[in-house]
Design an enzyme around this catalytic site. Structure first.
Site, PDB file in Angstrom:
ATOM      1  N   HIS A 320      40.008  34.365  31.854  1.00 19.77           N
ATOM      2  CA  HIS A 320      40.762  32.891  31.538  1.00 19.77           C
ATOM      3  C   HIS A 320      39.739  31.857  31.381  1.00 19.77           C
ATOM      4  O   HIS A 320      38.369  32.024  31.860  1.00 19.77           O
ATOM      5  CB  HIS A 320      40.689  32.835  34.171  1.00 19.77           C
ATOM      6  CG  HIS A 320      41.312  31.401  33.803  1.00 19.77           C
ATOM      7  ND1 HIS A 320      40.880  29.616  33.558  1.00 19.77           N
ATOM      8  CD2 HIS A 320      42.725  31.148  34.734  1.00 19.77           C
ATOM      9  CE1 HIS A 320      41.870  29.151  33.989  1.00 19.77           C
ATOM     10  NE2 HIS A 320      42.888  29.817  34.699  1.00 19.77           N
ATOM     11  N   ARG A 340      44.719  21.647  32.894  1.00 22.14           N
ATOM     12  CA  ARG A 340      44.669  21.591  31.604  1.00 22.14           C
ATOM     13  C   ARG A 340      46.413  20.956  31.840  1.00 22.14           C
ATOM     14  O   ARG A 340      46.776  20.073  30.769  1.00 22.14           O
ATOM     15  CB  ARG A 340      44.395  22.499  30.465  1.00 22.14           C
ATOM     16  CG  ARG A 340      42.972  22.629  30.439  1.00 22.14           C
ATOM     17  CD  ARG A 340      42.685  23.869  29.668  1.00 22.14           C
ATOM     18  NE  ARG A 340      43.249  24.523  31.019  1.00 22.14           N
ATOM     19  CZ  ARG A 340      43.408  25.888  30.337  1.00 22.14           C
ATOM     20  NH1 ARG A 340      43.881  26.317  29.518  1.00 22.14           N
ATOM     21  NH2 ARG A 340      43.090  27.289  31.132  1.00 22.14           N
TER      22      ARG A 340
HETATM   23  O1  MEZ Z   1      48.137  32.905  37.507  1.00 22.12           O
HETATM   24  C1  MEZ Z   1      47.360  32.781  37.457  1.00 22.12           C
HETATM   25  O2  MEZ Z   1      46.279  33.101  37.119  1.00 22.12           O
HETATM   26  C2  MEZ Z   1      46.647  30.814  37.707  1.00 22.12           C
HETATM   27  C3  MEZ Z   1      48.096  30.772  38.003  1.00 22.12           C
HETATM   28  C4  MEZ Z   1      45.374  30.617  37.146  1.00 22.12           C
HETATM   29  C5  MEZ Z   1      45.442  28.955  37.419  1.00 22.12           C
HETATM   30  O3  MEZ Z   1      44.304  28.823  36.525  1.00 22.12           O
HETATM   31  O4  MEZ Z   1      45.722  28.341  38.605  1.00 22.12           O
END
Ligand code: MEZ
Length: 535
Positions: A320, A340
């Site tokens: 992420h 974002r």
């Molecule tokens: O689907 C995801 O991983 C999610 C919603 C994560 C996030 O950034 O909140």
């Protein structure tokens, strides 16, 4: 309390100085060639040295990360000869392994179908990644959107690698998943007229992210857990599945369980088994921090693999883009993509935006790594480096109070350390978030190689291809949880379980010996190891 260092404060001044100009000119989108180039050079999936070839099992010859190879080719926790399979401790129709969103949705659906269903979970029901999901759940349920558009976004975002039958199911059943959750009691964000509030995520062509502020997973899991308990579905908690049991015909027929506190071994016989054990972030692949729950140790992949099920895309992980990089107490914790979506930009130490904020995750994460490792534009942090996420832009764009109203959990997470995200930007760096690959299934949720073995949630491979879009995971745990619950409970009406056996465990051990493999690991791992020297 955390105080930004002088170097960080000097860099914040540069971020503030460019803000007005950046608000006028949002960063341009990247071309396909630029994306490919940055992925190949900076995405962790492309670091060849991090991988090795599997020597045994259904994916023999395929490459996976060293940490996963060690577990897939690890030693069983049990001595198959010592297990008494003749007198099972539990005898049910459907055995669900895992008590997160996918397992709970599967159990609720199987129970609704009249099956005698039981959940076993190594922690407690709801103690899972689902609970920690933040930004939202996708569904194309607005007039300007359609499942076809949702499909195209997800298929492209996943590098055209998703299994079409799985992705089709995901997008077509999404609107009904939202209705189901809403009817169960999930309190989605709504406008005054009752219409659901939706936002963009990275790679979405329409605003289809439904959310419960920035604790969507907690709200969804709260509701599912209540439903499981209200229905009286038996939950055996603090009990891990450590091996799948098969019957004399080679079909899944239960699991060997181990009590996490006492070590007691128990046998659960079942007509069908659903693996819903989630992901693997707590393996900290390639030394990455993680946004994941404590229990995310790839257990389901190990159980299924030893039982003969094939994995799909087990070589691809999601980092992420925005894990917290400072303060050190929350290093790796998720900073939702919704930050974002609401307008915050990614900015380097010189105050320059270097990427369009809502490129897909793999591309965005790679540009952050490039900024830090390739261009020397990272900001020094306690644990390494990071870039700025310019959060004050949100209230400038959306009006004062937007942060407080839409992302209160983020405000609280940083506020605990004295950082007011309305006033100051925050430091972030990619964090290990999701396992794109997993166990190969067909559209009915059943594994392609082992009959009566079903899978749901993050343990599945192929729904998203080689990269997942935001909000499609909360969606898949519901769609594929319900799907597995439906088909596993229907199937069990015609299942006659043969003699129980663990001969596949012995066979796997023999295969390991013949191939000369000894990884020194016992698996499934069940809990992460944070002993000094392990990380
Ligand atoms: O689907 C995801 O991983 C999610 C919603 C994560 C996030 O950034 O909140």
């Amino acid at each position: 309390m955390y105080s930004y260092t002088q170097e960080q404060l000097d860099s914040i001044k540069k971020v503030e100085a460019t803000r007005a100009e950046r608000l006028k000119n949002l960063h341009a989108r990247m071309t396909a060639e630029e994306k490919d180039a940055v992925l190949h050079e900076f995405h962790p999936d492309y670091i060849e040295g991090a991988y090795e070839t599997l020597k045994v099992g259904p994916n023999k010859g395929d490459k996976v990360l060293h940490e996963l190879a060690d577990l897939l080719q690890g030693k069983s926790r049990l001595d198959a000869k010592k297990i008494d399979l003749k007198n099972p401790d539990y005898d049910v129709d459907v055995l669900v392994i895992g008590g997160g969103g996918a397992g709970s949705s599967a159990a609720i659906t199987a129970h609704g179908n009249g099956a005698n269903v039981m959940i076993v979970t190594k922690l407690r029901i709801g103690d899972a990644n689902s609970m920690m999901a933040e930004g939202g759940i996708q569904a194309a349920d607005k007039p300007n959107d359609s499942p076809a558009q949702h499909y195209l976004d997800a298929f492209g975002g996943g590098h055209f690698a998703a299994k079409p039958c799985l992705l089709e199911k995901l997008v077509k059943e999404a609107p009904d998943a939202i209705r189901w959750l809403s009817d169960l009691g999930v309190m989605f964000d709504k406008q005054a007229d009752g219409e659901m509030v939706t936002t963009h995520g990275g790679g979405t062509s329409r605003k289809r992210m439904h959310a419960c502020k920035d604790y969507s997973g907690a709200e969804i899991m709260r509701t599912l857990r209540d439903e499981v308990l209200n229905r009286g579905i038996p939950v055996v908690d603090f009990t891990a599945a450590i091996e799948i049991i098969k019957d004399s015909e080679g079909k899944a027929a239960g699991a060997v369980l181990q009590n996490m506190e006492t070590g007691e071994i128990l046998v659960a016989k079942a007509k069908t088994v659903i693996i819903a054990t989630g992901g693997a972030g707590r393996l900290h692949y390639q030394g990455f921090p993680t946004s994941n729950h404590y229990g995310a140790t790839a257990d389901g992949l190990v159980l299924a693999y030893r039982a003969g099920a094939k994995l799909l895309y087990a070589d691809t992980l999601q980092y992420h883009p925005t894990g917290a990089a400072e303060p050190t107490q929350i290093y790796g914790a998720l900073v939702t993509e919704k930050v974002r979506s609401l307008g915050a930009q990614l900015v380097n130490k010189n105050g320059e935006a270097f990427v369009y904020s809502l490129e897909t995750r793999d591309v965005t994460a790679s540009t952050i790594i490039r900024e830090c490792k390739g261009r020397g534009n990272g900001v020094k942090t306690t644990d390494g480096e990071g870039v700025w996420l310019d959060t004050p832009m949100i209230d400038i764009i959306g009006g004062e109070g937007t942060i407080e109203k839409r992302i209160p959990a983020m405000m609280r997470m940083f506020g605990k350390y004295g950082i007011d995200i309305r006033k100051d930007p925050i430091l972030i760096y990619p964090t290990l978030h999701y396992q794109n690959g997993g166990i190969d299934i067909d559209a009915d949720g059943q594994t392609t190689m082992v009959e009566n073995l079903y899978v749901a949630g993050e343990a599945v491979g192929g729904i998203h291809g080689r990269n997942r879009l935001m909000g499609n995971s909360l969606l898949d745990i519901i769609v594929f949880g319900r799907n597995a619950g439906k088909y596993a409970s229907e199937k069990c009406k015609n299942v006659k379980v043969g003699k129980l056996t663990l001969s596949h465990v012995k066979d796997f051990n023999n295969e390991l010996k013949a191939a000369g493999v000894n990884t020194g690991k016992v698996s499934p791992q069940l809990l992460p190891s944070y002993k000094r020297g392990d990380m």
